[in-house]
Design an enzyme around this catalytic site. Structure first.
Site, mmCIF file in Angstrom:
data_model
loop_
_atom_site.group_PDB
_atom_site.id
_atom_site.type_symbol
_atom_site.label_atom_id
_atom_site.label_comp_id
_atom_site.label_asym_id
_atom_site.label_seq_id
_atom_site.Cartn_x
_atom_site.Cartn_y
_atom_site.Cartn_z
ATOM 1 N N ASP A 268 0.862 -1.176 0.000
ATOM 2 C CA ASP A 268 0.000 0.000 0.000
ATOM 3 C C ASP A 268 0.901 1.229 0.000
ATOM 4 O O ASP A 268 1.968 1.227 0.622
ATOM 5 C CB ASP A 268 -0.900 0.014 1.238
ATOM 6 N N ASP B 158 -6.951 -1.599 -4.484
ATOM 7 C CA ASP B 158 -8.020 -1.254 -3.547
ATOM 8 C C ASP B 158 -8.976 -0.249 -4.178
ATOM 9 O O ASP B 158 -10.199 -0.365 -4.034
ATOM 10 C CB ASP B 158 -7.435 -0.658 -2.260
#
Length: 179
Positions: free
Chosen positions: A138, A152
């Site tokens: 991330d 995501d």
């Protein structure tokens, strides 16, 4: 019979061609989302990991690499294998729905979900420590919110589109329900 006549008559050949086109859209959107996610993760890991965060818009939006073994907001870090199984199940469900896919908006939505699920599943399978337990990369870090990635984003956008399509009564097979 001309091609235009076949399309408007609803013959099985026209329906099959229409279905193939929608599956093609699903696969193209999924490939685009997946490759964009994979490419972005390769770049940020190579250039940003083990470095200070980069401010994109002051402290409001930064690029900061973290490895997330859990779900959103880092919830469930001890359940990485469960998230891997869920991502795999999502892929299987999309493959089953795709057999009856005649709706362009549904093809786009499912393509986003598929590409995002594949992006995060790739991390869980192949990133350290591997074997269904890898940490998802991330790197998009808005202030006061969870750090996330492009997979995501694709999943959230696809899910949001599915909710809208469902409220409008549009089914993946192209039928519209008037409630």
């Amino acid at each position: 019979m001309t091609e235009a006549e076949q399309t408007t008559t609803g013959t099985p050949a026209a329906a099959a061609a229409k279905g193939r086109r929608r599956i093609g859209v699903l696969l193209a959107v999924a490939a685009f989302a997946y490759l964009l996610d994979l490419g972005s993760k390769l770049v940020v890991v190579a250039k940003l990991e083990h470095h200070d965060p980069i401010e994109v818009i002051g402290t409001w939006l930064q690029l900061e690499v973290i490895r997330n073994r859990g779900a959103a907001f880092g919830i469930g870090e001890a359940m990485t294998v469960v998230f891997t199984v869920i991502a795999s199940a999502v892929i299987v469900v999309i493959a089953r729905i795709a057999r009856k896919l005649y709706s362009l908006p549904w093809a786009i939505a499912l393509g986003l979900l598929l590409g995002g699920a594949l992006g995060n599943l790739t991390d869980r399978l192949f990133r350290s420590p591997g074997g269904f337990q890898g940490g998802v990369v991330d790197f998009i870090a808005p202030s006061g919110f969870a750090v996330f990635n492009l997979a995501d984003s694709a999943i959230v956008c696809g899910g949001f589109l599915i909710v809208i399509l469902s409220f409008r009564g549009l089914d993946p097979d192209g039928t519209v329900h008037q409630d």
